[in-house]
Design an enzyme around this catalytic site. Sequence first.
Site, PDB file in Angstrom:
ATOM      1  N   GLU A 175       0.782  -1.260   0.138  1.00 42.96           N
ATOM      2  CA  GLU A 175       0.110   0.023   0.082  1.00 42.96           C
ATOM      3  C   GLU A 175       0.757   1.378  -0.098  1.00 42.96           C
ATOM      4  O   GLU A 175       0.758   2.236   0.779  1.00 42.96           O
ATOM      5  CB  GLU A 175      -1.199  -0.181   1.283  1.00 42.96           C
ATOM      6  CG  GLU A 175      -1.952  -1.097   1.003  1.00 42.96           C
ATOM      7  CD  GLU A 175      -3.030  -1.272   2.016  1.00 42.96           C
ATOM      8  OE1 GLU A 175      -2.887  -0.598   3.048  1.00 42.96           O
ATOM      9  OE2 GLU A 175      -4.167  -1.849   1.710  1.00 42.96           O
ATOM     10  N   GLU A 295      -5.532  -7.292  -2.047  1.00 43.34           N
ATOM     11  CA  GLU A 295      -6.619  -7.529  -0.959  1.00 43.34           C
ATOM     12  C   GLU A 295      -7.861  -6.674  -1.275  1.00 43.34           C
ATOM     13  O   GLU A 295      -7.981  -5.841  -1.956  1.00 43.34           O
ATOM     14  CB  GLU A 295      -5.963  -6.374   0.084  1.00 43.34           C
ATOM     15  CG  GLU A 295      -4.594  -6.840   0.827  1.00 43.34           C
ATOM     16  CD  GLU A 295      -4.213  -6.004   2.086  1.00 43.34           C
ATOM     17  OE1 GLU A 295      -4.980  -5.493   2.434  1.00 43.34           O
ATOM     18  OE2 GLU A 295      -3.049  -6.214   2.416  1.00 43.34           O
TER      19      GLU A 295
END
Length: 373
Positions: A175, A295
Amino acid sequence: MDSVKSGSSSSADSGSQGPLSTSGGNIVDSKGKTVTLTGVNWFGLETGTFAPHGLWTRNLDSMFQQMVDTGFNTLRLPYSNELFDAKSKPNGIDLKQNPDLKGLNGLQVMDKVVESATKHGLMVILDQHRPDQWGQSELWYTDKLPESKWLSDWKMLAQRYKNNDLVIGADLHNEPRGQATWGDGNPKTDWKMAAEKAGNTIHSVNPNWLIFVEGNDKYKDESTWWGGELRHVKEHPVKLKEANKVVYSPHEYGPGVYNQNWFMDKNFPDNMPAFWDKHWGYLKKENTAPLLLGEFGGRKSTGKSTEAVWQQSLMKYLKKNGISYTYWSWNPNSGDTGGVLKDDWKTLDPGKKALLSDHQAPLLKGKPETSSK
């Protein structure tokens, strides 16, 4: 997640053959056969436990047997670089149920996790999730984790697991966001440049690995999920010395994590496929590069809630477009999303089982009859 019979798409040979690479929008095996990753995240190695969570109540092998029985073929395994420090002591493990983990350091526990996962036939993606147990970082380096250590840890892991052909690759940094830029040439913030550096470093010792590259969180003046923005790739693709090894890996969440404006659009959920196309799906649809949705998840998977409808719509989109995924998460103790397992760490959530079973692919090499590891 009805257990997929692993021989269902295998030909007379023993199924797919590694190493994996990319061809247009697909991940392919060494014979050019398309391979779809349909997996799950199991976290804990990146936390102060320095071990996958739930081993306080379950045996390691039993976890992986249940994952395979549930139809998954891939494990995305988060870790922190702190795991490799001598002072990081694995804890929260029932050693009566996991006697072979007694006295091991963090890296040795990772070894056992990888060994068990691959013995059960699961492909493994290693995910540099955090610099340390305390939290994620915007950039791939911090004041305590220099870029040189990030790179040397990746090189160590690539070397360590190079003889296990079910360890298929590296998710370089979890991320990227905030300060992270893409393609602007600033060595302190350009995530594309860093990804190329890490990919080439890994390939210097292990040219077989796929390199999973997440997006950042913004494009011009628009923002989306952390790691979820891949529009930059059109102008600035990641280019490695080793050809055909890049898989882009966005993250995508629902209103249970944050109620973004697109969930409140009057056309929801019909507006979502165009949204996904724009931010990352175009790479697969235009046959540019493969995608692994690294994810996504949410507590509600059945019924008419926005979150359930969003999850159902996303699964249809992934299936329709043949996009790989690793669901967040196996663990029930993910605060925002819950897990595939219920709080007892044994029972499957029936709604999530049904949701995910609609888009699952077989194990890479067919059902393992006996361990070769």
